[in-house]
Design an enzyme around this catalytic site. Sequence first.
Site, PDB file in Angstrom:
ATOM      1  N   ASP A   1       0.807  -1.222   0.000  1.00 57.33           N
ATOM      2  CA  ASP A   1       0.000   0.000   0.000  1.00 57.33           C
ATOM      3  C   ASP A   1       0.840   1.272   0.000  1.00 57.33           C
ATOM      4  OD1 ASP A   1      -2.366  -1.353  -0.116  1.00 57.33           O
ATOM      5  OD2 ASP A   1      -2.866  -1.134   2.004  1.00 57.33           O
TER       6      ASP A   1
ATOM      7  N   ARG B   1       0.238  -1.623   7.752  1.00 59.94           N
ATOM      8  CA  ARG B   1       0.781  -0.422   7.115  1.00 59.94           C
ATOM      9  C   ARG B   1       1.715   0.373   8.028  1.00 59.94           C
ATOM     10  NH1 ARG B   1      -3.240   3.048   3.526  1.00 59.94           N
ATOM     11  NH2 ARG B   1      -1.184   3.597   2.706  1.00 59.94           N
TER      12      ARG B   1
ATOM     13  N   ARG C   1     -10.204   5.911  10.643  1.00 64.59           N
ATOM     14  CA  ARG C   1      -8.757   5.730  10.703  1.00 64.59           C
ATOM     15  C   ARG C   1      -8.043   6.716  11.638  1.00 64.59           C
ATOM     16  NH1 ARG C   1      -6.689   2.712   6.375  1.00 64.59           N
ATOM     17  NH2 ARG C   1      -8.218   1.137   5.782  1.00 64.59           N
TER      18      ARG C   1
ATOM     19  N   HIS D   1     -11.500   7.203   4.396  1.00 63.58           N
ATOM     20  CA  HIS D   1     -10.603   8.353   4.484  1.00 63.58           C
ATOM     21  C   HIS D   1     -11.334   9.585   3.958  1.00 63.58           C
ATOM     22  CE1 HIS D   1      -6.452   6.120   4.396  1.00 63.58           C
ATOM     23  NE2 HIS D   1      -6.791   6.451   5.623  1.00 63.58           N
TER      24      HIS D   1
ATOM     25  N   CYS E   1      -5.010   9.401  -3.567  1.00 62.41           N
ATOM     26  CA  CYS E   1      -4.293   8.513  -2.646  1.00 62.41           C
ATOM     27  C   CYS E   1      -2.843   8.333  -3.071  1.00 62.41           C
ATOM     28  CB  CYS E   1      -4.975   7.149  -2.583  1.00 62.41           C
ATOM     29  SG  CYS E   1      -6.505   7.124  -1.634  1.00 62.41           S
TER      30      CYS E   1
END
Length: 274
Positions: free
Chosen positions: A68, A93, A138, A167, A265
């Site tokens: 990611d 992550r 998140r 997000h 992103c």
Amino acid sequence: MTRISTPRRFLMCSPTYFEVSYEINPWMDVTLATDTARAVAQWQVLYRTYLEWGHTVDLIEPVPGLPDMVYAANGATVVDGLVYSARFTYPERAAEGPAYQKWFADAGFVTHTAERVNEGEGDILMVGDVLLGGSGFRTDPAAHAELAHLTGREVLTLELVDPRFYHLDTALAVLDSDPAHPFIAYYPPAFSPASRSLLAERYPDAILATERDAVALGLNAVSDGRRVVVAPAAVDLQAALREHGFEPTPVDTTELLKGGGGAKCCTLEIRTAP
């Protein structure tokens, strides 16, 4: 009104090791095959688009085992040359935050190691002089207070309520950051009633995206003030952008969508350089 492009500096990371090997958002499905070569090809189109527009794009080396890492926007937040590091929610992550922070430190930036959980520009977007902070899935709202203290800027907390839009940058796009004329687009159902009211009060002229736009991650867009990289399937948004004087440029990132991300992103904005 006449829209004006302004030069930008971005940080990106090639999806060299991209795959969906775990599931941490509703878009990810480990049973669906991913095509890394296709992801790289789509990413390269996005990268070249920025260069053709005259923007500066720095590159960070991808790290094996961090699929990611291509979603560079999640790696940090850069405001007034200060780098606020990411501190990821999921252990899968976690190593991305230090990797991005090291790149910035090696490049001569002043970095701050976050004490609170936050996922960089995934949940922190700058509109004019104000920072919008996403929460709900998140990022810890306490990170917004930490960022406000560090930057001296107002941070507005916005609560996300639909897990598909985990997000802030999947539910809201910054189209013009001019402090005199800030302009955004967003998908109202992605936000709590209180946050919808706040957005309506602050940005009464905003573009309200349709569900068709939203589920294509059309709001995961990148604007330089005039030209806007947008998902090809976000056709309603493209029409609305033209009506408001913007120039939409469809760029296909559907392979990267399998990981839950699009153009924004993949694009971390560096606001002022050392």
